[in-house]
Design a protein around this motif. Structure first.
Motif, PDB file in Angstrom:
ATOM      1  N   ALA A 228      12.797  -7.016  -2.059  1.00  0.00           N
ATOM      2  CA  ALA A 228      11.757  -6.269  -2.761  1.00  0.00           C
ATOM      3  C   ALA A 228      12.104  -6.120  -4.244  1.00  0.00           C
ATOM      4  O   ALA A 228      11.247  -6.276  -5.121  1.00  0.00           O
ATOM      5  CB  ALA A 228      11.570  -4.894  -2.118  1.00  0.00           C
ATOM      6  N   ASP A 232      10.561  -8.225  -7.824  1.00  0.00           N
ATOM      7  CA  ASP A 232      10.158  -7.565  -9.068  1.00  0.00           C
ATOM      8  C   ASP A 232      10.810  -8.234 -10.266  1.00  0.00           C
ATOM      9  O   ASP A 232      10.152  -8.477 -11.295  1.00  0.00           O
ATOM     10  CB  ASP A 232      10.545  -6.084  -9.019  1.00  0.00           C
ATOM     11  CG  ASP A 232      10.021  -5.314 -10.219  1.00  0.00           C
ATOM     12  OD1 ASP A 232      10.672  -5.360 -11.278  1.00  0.00           O
ATOM     13  OD2 ASP A 232       8.960  -4.682 -10.109  1.00  0.00           O
ATOM     14  N   GLN A 292       2.829  -5.971   5.229  1.00  0.00           N
ATOM     15  CA  GLN A 292       3.092  -5.595   3.840  1.00  0.00           C
ATOM     16  C   GLN A 292       3.953  -6.622   3.111  1.00  0.00           C
ATOM     17  O   GLN A 292       3.741  -6.890   1.924  1.00  0.00           O
ATOM     18  CB  GLN A 292       3.755  -4.222   3.792  1.00  0.00           C
ATOM     19  CG  GLN A 292       2.833  -3.090   4.216  1.00  0.00           C
ATOM     20  CD  GLN A 292       3.514  -1.734   4.150  1.00  0.00           C
ATOM     21  OE1 GLN A 292       4.731  -1.618   4.286  1.00  0.00           O
ATOM     22  NE2 GLN A 292       2.733  -0.689   3.942  1.00  0.00           N
ATOM     23  N   VAL A 296       2.849  -8.654  -0.314  1.00  0.00           N
ATOM     24  CA  VAL A 296       3.603  -8.673  -1.573  1.00  0.00           C
ATOM     25  C   VAL A 296       3.759 -10.109  -2.074  1.00  0.00           C
ATOM     26  O   VAL A 296       3.550 -10.398  -3.272  1.00  0.00           O
ATOM     27  CB  VAL A 296       4.987  -8.021  -1.385  1.00  0.00           C
ATOM     28  CG1 VAL A 296       5.875  -8.269  -2.607  1.00  0.00           C
ATOM     29  CG2 VAL A 296       4.842  -6.521  -1.150  1.00  0.00           C
ATOM     30  N   CYS A 299       0.442 -11.360  -3.482  1.00  0.00           N
ATOM     31  CA  CYS A 299       0.102 -10.719  -4.760  1.00  0.00           C
ATOM     32  C   CYS A 299       0.933 -11.275  -5.915  1.00  0.00           C
ATOM     33  O   CYS A 299       0.410 -11.508  -7.016  1.00  0.00           O
ATOM     34  CB  CYS A 299       0.295  -9.213  -4.659  1.00  0.00           C
ATOM     35  SG  CYS A 299      -0.930  -8.366  -3.643  1.00  0.00           S
ATOM     36  N   SER A 342       1.091  -5.411  -5.867  1.00  0.00           N
ATOM     37  CA  SER A 342       2.438  -5.781  -5.438  1.00  0.00           C
ATOM     38  C   SER A 342       3.413  -4.632  -5.631  1.00  0.00           C
ATOM     39  O   SER A 342       4.214  -4.314  -4.744  1.00  0.00           O
ATOM     40  CB  SER A 342       2.913  -7.012  -6.224  1.00  0.00           C
ATOM     41  OG  SER A 342       4.305  -7.198  -6.094  1.00  0.00           O
ATOM     42  N   LEU A 345       2.925  -1.814  -3.065  1.00  0.00           N
ATOM     43  CA  LEU A 345       3.435  -2.186  -1.748  1.00  0.00           C
ATOM     44  C   LEU A 345       4.962  -2.215  -1.733  1.00  0.00           C
ATOM     45  O   LEU A 345       5.598  -1.773  -0.772  1.00  0.00           O
ATOM     46  CB  LEU A 345       2.872  -3.552  -1.341  1.00  0.00           C
ATOM     47  CG  LEU A 345       1.392  -3.555  -0.945  1.00  0.00           C
ATOM     48  CD1 LEU A 345       0.844  -4.983  -0.932  1.00  0.00           C
ATOM     49  CD2 LEU A 345       1.203  -2.901   0.417  1.00  0.00           C
ATOM     50  N   ARG A 346       5.576  -2.752  -2.804  1.00  0.00           N
ATOM     51  CA  ARG A 346       7.037  -2.809  -2.856  1.00  0.00           C
ATOM     52  C   ARG A 346       7.643  -1.410  -2.893  1.00  0.00           C
ATOM     53  O   ARG A 346       8.649  -1.138  -2.244  1.00  0.00           O
ATOM     54  CB  ARG A 346       7.491  -3.616  -4.074  1.00  0.00           C
ATOM     55  CG  ARG A 346       7.462  -5.120  -3.841  1.00  0.00           C
ATOM     56  CD  ARG A 346       7.988  -5.899  -5.018  1.00  0.00           C
ATOM     57  NE  ARG A 346       7.023  -5.981  -6.097  1.00  0.00           N
ATOM     58  CZ  ARG A 346       7.124  -5.372  -7.259  1.00  0.00           C
ATOM     59  NH1 ARG A 346       8.171  -4.608  -7.500  1.00  0.00           N
ATOM     60  NH2 ARG A 346       6.198  -5.513  -8.183  1.00  0.00           N
ATOM     61  N   THR A 405       9.095 -16.900  -5.939  1.00  0.00           N
ATOM     62  CA  THR A 405       8.515 -16.077  -4.873  1.00  0.00           C
ATOM     63  C   THR A 405       8.458 -16.838  -3.560  1.00  0.00           C
ATOM     64  O   THR A 405       8.797 -16.309  -2.491  1.00  0.00           O
ATOM     65  CB  THR A 405       7.106 -15.608  -5.277  1.00  0.00           C
ATOM     66  OG1 THR A 405       7.180 -14.876  -6.500  1.00  0.00           O
ATOM     67  CG2 THR A 405       6.496 -14.726  -4.202  1.00  0.00           C
TER      68      THR A 405
END
Length: 433
Positions: A228, A232, A292, A296, A299, A342, A345-346, A405
């Motif tokens: 997660a 980012d 979820q 992510v 997104c 995103s 959710l993260r 990703t």
């Protein structure tokens, strides 16, 4: 899905404690942005040097990193309500210190930078504690909605605050802008004081270096949490071309390159925040999504594709404001919305997956990631613009977002397959009564 389900899930606002914090933060978020604008502008007014202005990045980043990590330890080791009270008071006092320096006619830039660093230290303790509190006051299934509402509010402040600051500086000067920031923090202090006691869990450790190390050790054993945060970093480091906006505005859109700015420059800087606010308004689906982790991934890939198209449009722009220029703005707006989905959710995944006794430390690490990614992006994009040009540098950054990703999705399938936990109610107490 009804038409009403499209819009933001406002159920967290039915929880009194969350509602008080969120409502008070409307004013506080705007006030914080007043200081974010005022400090560098005042430093430039004193020195006439962009190099001194650039020091705000260093003086802001170092305490954010140090106290982001240590602040999480404090949040886990002490009553969270008391931590929020002290750190909020600290931010009020530093705003008043800015006011006092300005009223006294201070022209020493190092005093301003020192107070700025102290303010960022208090913020770095306050923010992970505030985020960790949400898990205590909201039902588990409402955490994504709570994160969406909170991020929408922050992005709203990022749009409105600078506009107000820019309008007020010529009218009331720096000193009263700082005083206004201090005054706008008072509603949040009141909301924090209204919280019940939020003592540390039975497994909590005493705050300190050992607690920080143990928190990092815990994080290292949790692939869901690690990915997660890694996602980012990938999205922001490679996909945030803000360092290129002045050159894009000047070279690709034909605006003045003498530092005077212009409409397209303003739109470039505000487009992602506008997209995030739009995303927040249309975030009703975020609370209902079960897969979820996959959401992510989708997104962030969408964010990367938007950046790729924006970079291509910059390359095709003939040096004037044409349809290609507006395509860039549109893609950044859409990308900002995807990034908001995103991020919400993260944040929910971090809150849901991390054990209660390490919530503060996990959020502290996350603050460092959130702060560090865009600053790394400024360095990398600034370097890449030389050999590649601003358009290709932006496009390649988007490609790296998509590739990075997808690699995470392939090599860590446990994240991609992550499901929203089942419903959990919050015990009846003064927080929700």
């Amino acid at each position: 899905m009804s038409f009403r389900d499209i819009f933001a899930d406002t159920r967290p606002l039915q929880v009194p404690a969350y509602r008080r914090l969120w409502t008070a933060n409307i004013a506080t978020t705007i006030g914080a942005q007043l200081t974010v604008v005022a400090v560098p502008v005042q430093i430039y007014a004193i020195t006439g040097s962009s190099a001194y202005v650039g020091l705000t990045g260093l003086f802001g980043l170092v305490p954010l990193v140090i106290f982001g990590l240590y602040g999480g330890s404090i949040a886990d080791g002490f009553d969270k309500r008391k931590v929020l009270v002290v750190s909020t008071l600290g931010m009020i006092l530093t705003a008043l210190a800015f006011w006092g320096l300005s009223v006294a006619g201070n022209t020493n830039v190092w005093w301003l930078l020192s107070v700025f660093a102290l303010q960022q230290a208090f913020f770095a303790v306050n923010q992970p504690t505030r985020t960790a509190v949400f898990r205590s006051i909201l039902p588990l299934e409402q955490l994504p909605a709570g994160s969406s509402l909170n991020m929408m509010l922050m992005q709203f402040g990022a749009i409105v605050g600078p506009l107000i600051a820019g309008a007020l500086i010529p009218l009331i000067g720096f000193s009263w802008l700082y005083a206004l920031d201090a005054a706008l923090l008072i509603p949040t202090l009141g909301a924090v004081l209204a919280l019940p006691s939020l003592p540390p869990s039975g497994q909590a450790q005493k705050a300190g270096f050992r607690s920080v190390v143990d928190g990092l050790s815990y994080l290292w054993t949790q692939p869901i949490l690690l990915v997660a945060m890694l996602l980012d970093l990938i999205a922001m480091t490679f996909g945030m071309p803000r360092a290129l906006y002045p050159e894009i505005a000047a070279e690709s859109f034909g605006e003045s390159g003498d530092g005077g700015g212009g409409m397209m420059l303003a739109l470039l800087y505000s487009s992602m925040a506008a997209g995030a606010v739009l995303g927040g308004l249309l975030s009703g689906w975020v609370s209902r999504v079960v897969r979820q982790g996959l959401a992510v991934i989708v997104c962030i890939v969408a964010w990367g594709v938007a950046v790729i198209i924006a970079g291509g449009a910059v390359m095709l722009s003939p040096g004037a404001v044409t349809m290609w220029a507006w395509m860039v703005i549109l893609m950044l707006v859409l990308g900002g919305a995807a990034d908001m989905f995103s991020a919400a959710l993260r944040t929910a995944i971090l809150q849901q997956s991390a054990a209660e006794h390490v919530q503060g430390r996990i959020q502290g690490v996350y603050i460092v990631v959130v702060v560090g990614g865009p600053r790394l992006a400024d360095v990398l994009h600034g370097w890449a613009a030389g050999p590649f040009g601003v358009g290709l540098a932006t496009l390649l950054g988007g490609v790296l977002v998509v590739v990075g990703t997808l690699l995470c999705a392939v090599f860590v399938p446990s994240f991609t397959n992550y499901l929203r936990p089942g419903p959990r109610t919050v015990d009846a107490d003064p927080v929700t009564d």
